[in-house]
Design a protein around this motif. Structure first.
Motif, PDB file in Angstrom:
ATOM      1  N   ARG A  31      59.354 -13.065  18.016  1.00 21.06           N
ATOM      2  CA  ARG A  31      58.705 -14.522  18.201  1.00 21.06           C
ATOM      3  C   ARG A  31      57.161 -14.519  18.131  1.00 21.06           C
ATOM      4  N   LEU A  32      56.339 -13.440  17.980  1.00 21.40           N
ATOM      5  CA  LEU A  32      54.976 -13.172  17.948  1.00 21.40           C
ATOM      6  C   LEU A  32      54.344 -14.199  18.950  1.00 21.40           C
ATOM      7  N   ASN A  33      53.845 -15.336  18.465  1.00 17.09           N
ATOM      8  CA  ASN A  33      53.128 -16.311  19.207  1.00 17.09           C
ATOM      9  C   ASN A  33      53.810 -17.798  19.276  1.00 17.09           C
ATOM     10  N   MET A  34      55.058 -17.613  19.248  1.00 14.97           N
ATOM     11  CA  MET A  34      55.768 -18.751  19.015  1.00 14.97           C
ATOM     12  C   MET A  34      56.160 -19.252  20.779  1.00 14.97           C
ATOM     13  N   GLY A  35      55.819 -20.224  21.262  1.00 13.94           N
ATOM     14  CA  GLY A  35      55.947 -20.464  22.809  1.00 13.94           C
ATOM     15  C   GLY A  35      55.116 -19.804  23.695  1.00 13.94           C
ATOM     16  N   SER A  36      55.754 -18.889  24.580  1.00 10.83           N
ATOM     17  CA  SER A  36      54.806 -17.851  25.172  1.00 10.83           C
ATOM     18  C   SER A  36      54.626 -16.859  24.865  1.00 10.83           C
ATOM     19  N   GLY A  37      54.800 -16.499  23.612  1.00  5.79           N
ATOM     20  CA  GLY A  37      54.397 -15.162  22.860  1.00  5.79           C
ATOM     21  C   GLY A  37      55.146 -14.056  23.280  1.00  5.79           C
ATOM     22  N   HIS A  38      56.068 -13.764  23.767  1.00  5.68           N
ATOM     23  CA  HIS A  38      56.629 -12.621  24.224  1.00  5.68           C
ATOM     24  C   HIS A  38      57.402 -11.770  23.506  1.00  5.68           C
ATOM     25  N   GLY A  39      57.147 -12.011  22.158  1.00  5.95           N
ATOM     26  CA  GLY A  39      57.783 -10.832  21.193  1.00  5.95           C
ATOM     27  C   GLY A  39      59.239 -10.971  20.925  1.00  5.95           C
ATOM     28  N   TRP A  40      59.819  -9.660  21.069  1.00  2.48           N
ATOM     29  CA  TRP A  40      61.243  -9.565  20.161  1.00  2.48           C
ATOM     30  C   TRP A  40      62.215 -10.356  21.198  1.00  2.48           C
ATOM     31  N   ALA A  41      63.168 -11.071  20.246  1.00  6.32           N
ATOM     32  CA  ALA A  41      64.245 -11.641  21.014  1.00  6.32           C
ATOM     33  C   ALA A  41      65.184 -10.680  21.595  1.00  6.32           C
ATOM     34  N   GLY A  42      65.484  -9.560  20.968  1.00  9.79           N
ATOM     35  CA  GLY A  42      66.496  -8.661  21.270  1.00  9.79           C
ATOM     36  C   GLY A  42      66.150  -7.287  20.787  1.00  9.79           C
ATOM     37  N   ALA A  43      66.595  -6.374  21.470  1.00  7.93           N
ATOM     38  CA  ALA A  43      66.722  -4.780  20.901  1.00  7.93           C
ATOM     39  C   ALA A  43      67.962  -3.981  21.449  1.00  7.93           C
ATOM     40  N   ASN A  44      68.412  -3.526  20.367  1.00  3.64           N
ATOM     41  CA  ASN A  44      69.652  -2.619  20.602  1.00  3.64           C
ATOM     42  C   ASN A  44      70.757  -3.457  20.853  1.00  3.64           C
ATOM     43  N   TYR A  45      70.981  -4.853  20.319  1.00  2.23           N
ATOM     44  CA  TYR A  45      72.230  -5.519  20.354  1.00  2.23           C
ATOM     45  C   TYR A  45      73.160  -5.405  19.012  1.00  2.23           C
ATOM     46  N   ALA A  46      74.322  -5.937  19.562  1.00  2.00           N
ATOM     47  CA  ALA A  46      75.294  -5.949  18.367  1.00  2.00           C
ATOM     48  C   ALA A  46      76.064  -6.986  18.296  1.00  2.00           C
ATOM     49  N   ALA A  47      75.845  -7.971  17.287  1.00  2.00           N
ATOM     50  CA  ALA A  47      76.422  -9.358  17.239  1.00  2.00           C
ATOM     51  C   ALA A  47      77.822  -8.777  16.383  1.00  2.00           C
ATOM     52  N   TRP A  48      79.032  -9.062  16.891  1.00  2.00           N
ATOM     53  CA  TRP A  48      80.167  -8.565  16.427  1.00  2.00           C
ATOM     54  C   TRP A  48      80.953  -9.871  16.295  1.00  2.00           C
ATOM     55  N   ASN A  49      81.360  -9.980  14.810  1.00  2.00           N
ATOM     56  CA  ASN A  49      82.380 -11.155  14.399  1.00  2.00           C
ATOM     57  C   ASN A  49      81.746 -12.206  14.973  1.00  2.00           C
ATOM     58  N   THR A  50      80.388 -12.657  14.515  1.00  2.00           N
ATOM     59  CA  THR A  50      79.755 -13.938  15.028  1.00  2.00           C
ATOM     60  C   THR A  50      80.071 -14.868  13.965  1.00  2.00           C
ATOM     61  N   GLU A  51      79.670 -16.117  13.963  1.00  4.56           N
ATOM     62  CA  GLU A  51      79.800 -17.223  13.088  1.00  4.56           C
ATOM     63  C   GLU A  51      78.639 -18.202  13.234  1.00  4.56           C
ATOM     64  N   GLY A  52      78.094 -18.708  11.900  1.00  3.03           N
ATOM     65  CA  GLY A  52      77.133 -19.655  12.043  1.00  3.03           C
ATOM     66  C   GLY A  52      75.700 -19.120  11.332  1.00  3.03           C
ATOM     67  N   ARG A  53      74.690 -19.426  12.019  1.00  2.00           N
ATOM     68  CA  ARG A  53      73.265 -18.965  11.535  1.00  2.00           C
ATOM     69  C   ARG A  53      72.893 -17.683  12.427  1.00  2.00           C
ATOM     70  N   LEU A  54      72.481 -16.655  11.557  1.00  2.00           N
ATOM     71  CA  LEU A  54      72.150 -15.465  12.440  1.00  2.00           C
ATOM     72  C   LEU A  54      70.861 -14.690  11.961  1.00  2.00           C
ATOM     73  N   VAL A  55      69.999 -14.452  12.845  1.00  2.00           N
ATOM     74  CA  VAL A  55      68.743 -13.545  12.625  1.00  2.00           C
ATOM     75  C   VAL A  55      68.987 -12.346  13.242  1.00  2.00           C
ATOM     76  N   THR A  56      68.897 -11.053  12.313  1.00  2.00           N
ATOM     77  CA  THR A  56      69.184 -10.002  13.043  1.00  2.00           C
ATOM     78  C   THR A  56      68.027  -8.984  12.472  1.00  2.00           C
ATOM     79  N   HIS A  57      67.137  -8.494  13.066  1.00  2.00           N
ATOM     80  CA  HIS A  57      65.964  -7.858  12.600  1.00  2.00           C
ATOM     81  C   HIS A  57      65.979  -6.284  13.346  1.00  2.00           C
ATOM     82  N   ARG A  58      65.053  -5.414  12.965  1.00  2.00           N
ATOM     83  CA  ARG A  58      65.098  -4.063  13.545  1.00  2.00           C
ATOM     84  C   ARG A  58      63.555  -4.023  14.002  1.00  2.00           C
ATOM     85  N   PRO A  59      63.645  -4.239  15.462  1.00  2.00           N
ATOM     86  CA  PRO A  59      62.312  -4.005  16.204  1.00  2.00           C
ATOM     87  C   PRO A  59      61.832  -2.479  16.075  1.00  2.00           C
ATOM     88  N   PRO A  60      60.424  -2.430  16.198  1.00  2.00           N
ATOM     89  CA  PRO A  60      60.041  -1.173  16.516  1.00  2.00           C
ATOM     90  C   PRO A  60      60.760  -0.164  17.493  1.00  2.00           C
TER      91      PRO A  60
END
Length: 88
Positions: free
Chosen positions: A3-32
């Protein structure tokens, strides 16, 4: 996503998560120093507003078995009776 400087600028939305059998629109990145998984996602693979390296995508466009990772892990740990107790 990052999220860089979006809103409060507090960085990554999630780390080490699994989105399993989801539906819709999904963003899945690999943080450092972390990895995120999208397994069995049906829907749009969104690049996210602040493009980061892709996380691990498997079976994009079709769901996988078991349908619920939570229920399968519960059954593996506590047996079928545990599923019946919660209505499955």
């Amino acid at each position: 996503m990052n999220r860089l400087n979006m809103g409060s600028g507090h960085g990554w939305a999630g780390a080490n998560y699994a989105a399993w059998n989801t539906e819709g629109r999904l963003v899945t990145h690999r943080p450092p120093t972390a990895q995120n998984w999208a397994i069995g996602h049906v829907g749009v693979k969104d690049p996210g507003g602040n493009r980061g390296p892709d996380g691990y995508w498997e079976s994009h466009g079709r769901h996988v078995e078991p349908r619920s990772l939570y229920l399968q892990r519960l059954k593996d740990r506590l047996g079928g009776e545990a599923l019946r107790r919660i209505g499955y």
